[in-house]
Scaffold this active site. Structure first.
Site, PDB file in Angstrom:
ATOM      1  N   ASP A 141       0.842  -1.200   0.000  1.00 17.53           N
ATOM      2  CA  ASP A 141       0.000   0.000   0.000  1.00 17.53           C
ATOM      3  C   ASP A 141       0.876   1.248   0.000  1.00 17.53           C
ATOM      4  O   ASP A 141       0.483   2.297   0.501  1.00 17.53           O
ATOM      5  CB  ASP A 141      -0.921  -0.013   1.231  1.00 17.53           C
ATOM      6  CG  ASP A 141      -2.052   1.005   1.114  1.00 17.53           C
ATOM      7  OD1 ASP A 141      -2.628   1.387   2.163  1.00 17.53           O
ATOM      8  OD2 ASP A 141      -2.356   1.440  -0.014  1.00 17.53           O
ATOM      9  N   LYS A 144       2.739   3.436  -5.678  1.00 18.94           N
ATOM     10  CA  LYS A 144       2.182   2.419  -6.596  1.00 18.94           C
ATOM     11  C   LYS A 144       3.208   1.952  -7.621  1.00 18.94           C
ATOM     12  O   LYS A 144       3.158   0.829  -8.077  1.00 18.94           O
ATOM     13  CB  LYS A 144       0.925   2.951  -7.289  1.00 18.94           C
ATOM     14  CG  LYS A 144      -0.102   3.534  -6.311  1.00 18.94           C
ATOM     15  CD  LYS A 144      -0.357   2.622  -5.095  1.00 18.94           C
ATOM     16  CE  LYS A 144      -0.956   3.381  -3.920  1.00 18.94           C
ATOM     17  NZ  LYS A 144      -0.955   2.587  -2.661  1.00 18.94           N
ATOM     18  N   ASP A 169      -3.304  -2.946  -2.493  1.00 20.64           N
ATOM     19  CA  ASP A 169      -4.370  -1.943  -2.503  1.00 20.64           C
ATOM     20  C   ASP A 169      -4.245  -1.097  -3.785  1.00 20.64           C
ATOM     21  O   ASP A 169      -3.182  -1.032  -4.407  1.00 20.64           O
ATOM     22  CB  ASP A 169      -4.247  -1.036  -1.261  1.00 20.64           C
ATOM     23  CG  ASP A 169      -5.455  -0.108  -1.103  1.00 20.64           C
ATOM     24  OD1 ASP A 169      -5.291   0.969  -0.500  1.00 20.64           O
ATOM     25  OD2 ASP A 169      -6.545  -0.452  -1.621  1.00 20.64           O
ATOM     26  N   ASN A 170      -5.336  -0.452  -4.192  1.00 13.42           N
ATOM     27  CA  ASN A 170      -5.328   0.580  -5.238  1.00 13.42           C
ATOM     28  C   ASN A 170      -4.934   0.111  -6.628  1.00 13.42           C
ATOM     29  O   ASN A 170      -4.333   0.878  -7.392  1.00 13.42           O
ATOM     30  CB  ASN A 170      -4.377   1.724  -4.852  1.00 13.42           C
ATOM     31  CG  ASN A 170      -4.612   2.231  -3.467  1.00 13.42           C
ATOM     32  OD1 ASN A 170      -3.766   2.112  -2.604  1.00 13.42           O
ATOM     33  ND2 ASN A 170      -5.799   2.785  -3.236  1.00 13.42           N
ATOM     34  N   GLU A 199     -11.352   4.309  -0.923  1.00 11.37           N
ATOM     35  CA  GLU A 199     -11.762   4.585   0.457  1.00 11.37           C
ATOM     36  C   GLU A 199     -12.623   5.852   0.541  1.00 11.37           C
ATOM     37  O   GLU A 199     -12.303   6.878  -0.027  1.00 11.37           O
ATOM     38  CB  GLU A 199     -10.545   4.720   1.389  1.00 11.37           C
ATOM     39  CG  GLU A 199      -9.426   5.603   0.893  1.00 11.37           C
ATOM     40  CD  GLU A 199      -8.375   4.844   0.111  1.00 11.37           C
ATOM     41  OE1 GLU A 199      -8.685   3.805  -0.483  1.00 11.37           O
ATOM     42  OE2 GLU A 199      -7.232   5.298   0.074  1.00 11.37           O
TER      43      GLU A 199
END
Ligand SMILES: CCCNc1ncnc2c1ncn2[C@@H]1O[C@H](/C=C/CNC(=O)c2cc(-c3ccc(F)cc3)cc(O)c2O)[C@@H](O)[C@H]1O
Ligand SMILES: [Mg+2]
Length: 214
Positions: A141, A144, A169-170, A199
């Site tokens: 996380d 990226k 994540d993401n 989120e």
């Protein structure tokens, strides 16, 4: 003088969350970031997906890259079985200092080891420094564009074993296209996408769960 967002999040935790109650720390941060000011925690919706994977895997040794304010470290630690460890890496000293206090307030400091420094420096040292053989579960996380290089580094350093699981994540927003292409295209991974939302918003995002096949 202006405080930083992480400082305001910590202040809210100290004001509203019950000391020693990890769940109340998680809920307090979610409430604050949903209604007062957005922050890049994995959040409640994607957090539930992360929780289910942590509960399924019951990791003895878990790694998180990108602690930020400690929201997911607290969320994960509250689910870890006894004598299991979450090692979480954060290279921004301001964020690390806030995260230590959030983790302490939640009462999970005996399950969390926060390492202050960049993942690239520390991943090659993990085995020696922590007497580790491999990680059962890794939560990515952080930046990226570092998901892929750090994954390759963990492979090279022998930190992944057959069955180790990566949770990222993401993968849609902000996105990690090179990472996604790698884990979905490589015969060494079995990858699965869990559709969700960014989120505290209605924007699409998701979590990618990838099992390392060795
Ligand atoms: C040397 C760089 C790589 N190694 C690293 N080693 C240790 N810690 C590292 C780190 N990289 C970054 N970090 C830390 O992780 C955190 C960075 C997280 C980056 N996350 C995001 O950019 C992000 C961004 C969004 C986002 C989504 C939509 C939007 F409009 C704006 C933001 C949502 C998220 O859920 C995110 O996770 C910081 O605390 C940073 O200091
Ligand atoms: Mg994130």
């Amino acid at each position: 003088y202006g405080s930083t967002r992480p400082e305001r999040i910590l202040a809210e935790v100290k004001r509203k969350a019950t000391r020693g109650d990890a769940r109340s720390v998680v809920d307090t941060i979610d409430q604050y970031c949903r209604h007062q000011e957005w922050a890049m925690n994995v959040g409640d919706e994607k957090g539930t997906i992360l929780d289910s994977i942590v509960c399924e895997v019951k990791p003895r040794a878990m790694l998180e890259l990108g602690t930020y304010c400690g929201y997911s470290a607290v969320r994960i630690a509250s689910l870890l079985p006894p004598n299991s460890r979450l090692i979480t890496m954060e290279f921004n000293p301001v964020f690390a200092a806030i995260a230590r206090q959030v983790i302490a307030w939640a009462g999970v400091e005996d399950k969390v080891v926060l390492i202050e420094g960049p993942s690239g420096d520390w991943i090659p040292k993990m085995k020696k420094e922590f007497g580790l053989t491999s990680f059962d579960l890794v939560f990515l996380d952080h930046w990226k564009d570092c998901y892929l290089p750090d994954t390759k580094l963990m492979e090279e350093c022998g930190l992944l074993r057959t069955g180790s699981i990566l949770v990222a994540d993401n993968v849609i927003c902000p996105g990690a296209p090179d990472y996604l292409e790698y884990v979905r295209g490589s015969p060494r991974y079995e990858s699965k996408y869990f559709r969700s939302h960014l989120e505290y918003t209605r924007v699409e995002d998701g979590i990618e769960k990838s099992v390392f096949l060795g």
